[in-house]
Scaffold this motif. Structure first.
Motif, PDB file in Angstrom:
ATOM      1  N   GLU A 289      -1.261   0.989   9.994  1.00  0.00           N
ATOM      2  CA  GLU A 289      -0.237   0.624  10.971  1.00  0.00           C
ATOM      3  C   GLU A 289      -0.813   0.309  12.352  1.00  0.00           C
ATOM      4  O   GLU A 289      -0.065   0.076  13.296  1.00  0.00           O
TER       5      GLU A 289
ATOM      6  N   THR B 141       1.961   2.003   3.274  1.00  0.00           N
ATOM      7  CA  THR B 141       2.468   3.141   4.041  1.00  0.00           C
ATOM      8  C   THR B 141       3.612   3.825   3.299  1.00  0.00           C
ATOM      9  O   THR B 141       3.651   5.057   3.208  1.00  0.00           O
TER      10      THR B 141
ATOM     11  N   THR C 122       8.769   0.847   8.868  1.00  0.00           N
ATOM     12  CA  THR C 122       7.753  -0.069   8.368  1.00  0.00           C
ATOM     13  C   THR C 122       8.125  -0.640   6.995  1.00  0.00           C
ATOM     14  O   THR C 122       8.773   0.028   6.182  1.00  0.00           O
TER      15      THR C 122
ATOM     16  N   ASN D 103       5.526  -2.013   5.280  1.00  0.00           N
ATOM     17  CA  ASN D 103       4.216  -2.043   4.635  1.00  0.00           C
ATOM     18  C   ASN D 103       4.251  -1.182   3.369  1.00  0.00           C
ATOM     19  O   ASN D 103       4.527   0.018   3.422  1.00  0.00           O
TER      20      ASN D 103
ATOM     21  N   VAL E 252       7.806   3.960  13.750  1.00  0.00           N
ATOM     22  CA  VAL E 252       7.015   3.058  12.905  1.00  0.00           C
ATOM     23  C   VAL E 252       7.150   3.447  11.434  1.00  0.00           C
ATOM     24  O   VAL E 252       7.402   2.587  10.572  1.00  0.00           O
TER      25      VAL E 252
END
Length: 348
Positions: A85, A108, A103, A105, A99
């Motif tokens: 991140e 993650t 997120t 992602n 975050v």
């Protein structure tokens, strides 16, 4: 340490959740629950809880380099998320939470939900017997007065527990931190000040008093002080020098005068929490410390900072007791342990 008794709640079951732990998961899970209940939540998404587990352990792992043990994957998760991140080791906790909660992602998200395999149901195992599916099922109706019920993506705090959690939040957090301290101290037997490394932000105390009440006397006497790292001449000008920890603050977690020296301000920012070479810098460090001690003692033998040297020299009365080998034998192990815990050395 005992929890607040309640006639209507099975507090004994809550008190036993940390009885058998092989990792830090339960500690950080419970801290996350307490924080979010304090904020007015009763139905809490697992994503928020997993995010808090990471943010609450962020500084302990990234900044203080405390080891959680080989079986514990939180420290690995924290280090991975730091890179994935593009966060910093001193990132604001609220930003970390934001975050992680938002997120997209996939790496993650996968890391966060790894903790769903065991943490949510094993935490309430003192209330139940059986496997994961059984505990999920038994929790649905808050059987045995359990702390929360389990859903696929969230937990629901049992209404009978909410008032207790809020009114006893500080005690419950202290209980959690105390048990976590004991757990981590066993895995870091030579690391100082474990409690403050798990319940402390990385905001440092001001060193203004040490500057004005100790080092200013030295500057006034000598006129200038040579930086032990850059060899530049320093004068008493806060724009040109900084008071620095020889052994990084992130490891020792204190501001005792025997570990503080003035150094070139421009060099201080690049040094950060890196370790100095004992072979290269200790002699200069020792000579500066001894000179400072002699000067301050000659001006005021009752200067309160002189007492801080007693942790190294218990029988210290004057400069004749300021022993080179004893000082070095106190500093060298700290540098070695810090290195073993992941602190890097300064590059020459």
């Amino acid at each position: 340490m005992n929890l607040q008794f309640s006639e209507n709640l099975p507090v004994n079951r809550l008190a036993s959740v940390f009885a058998n732990t092989s990792a830090t998961y339960k500690f950080y899970w419970f801290l996350a629950i307490l924080e979010l209940v304090e904020e007015g939540n009763s139905a809490i998404s697992k994503r928020k809880l997993f995010s808090r587990m990471i943010s609450n352990s962020w500084y302990t792992v990234n900044y203080f380099h405390v080891s959680f043990g080989k079986q514990d994957l939180i420290q690995e998760a924290v280090r991975s998320i730091l890179k994935i991140e593009n966060l910093t080791i001193d990132e604001n906790k609220n930003k970390i939470n934001a975050v992680l909660e938002n997120t997209t992602n996939t790496q993650t998200i996968k890391i966060l939900y790894h903790f769903d395999k065991n943490v949510p149901h094993w935490f309430i195992s003192p209330w139940f017997s059986g496997n994961r599916n059984s505990i999920y099922l038994q929790s649905q109706n808050f059987d045995n007065g359990c702390l929360y019920s389990l859903e696929k993506d969230c937990i629901n705090i049992n209404p009978i527990w909410i008032s207790y959690l809020i009114s006893n939040s500080k005690l419950l957090k202290d209980f959690c931190y105390w048990n976590l301290s004991l757990f981590l101290q066993k895995r870091n037997p030579n690391v100082p000040d474990i409690p403050n490394k798990i319940n402390k932000s990385i905001t440092r105390n001001s060193l203004t008093k040490q500057t004005n009440e100790y080092w200013k006397l030295v500057f006034n006497e000598l006129g200038s002080i040579e930086c032990i790292f850059t060899e530049n001449k320093l004068i008493f000008d806060e724009k040109k020098y900084a008071i620095d920890h020889f052994v990084p603050y992130a490891f020792v977690s204190h501001d005792l005068i025997w570990n503080l020296i003035p150094i070139d301000k421009s060099f201080n920012s690049s040094k950060s929490d890196q370790l100095p070479s004992v072979n290269k810098y200790f002699d200069k460090f020792f000579n500066l410390q001894k000179t400072a001690f002699e000067i301050v003692q000659s001006h005021n033998s009752k200067n309160k900072y002189l007492e801080e040297y007693l942790t190294i020299f218990p029988d210290l009365e004057d400069e004749n007791d300021f022993d080179y080998l004893r000082y070095k034998e106190s500093i060298q192990p700290l540098i070695t342990i810090a290195s073993n815990n992941g602190f890097s050395f300064m590059k020459d």
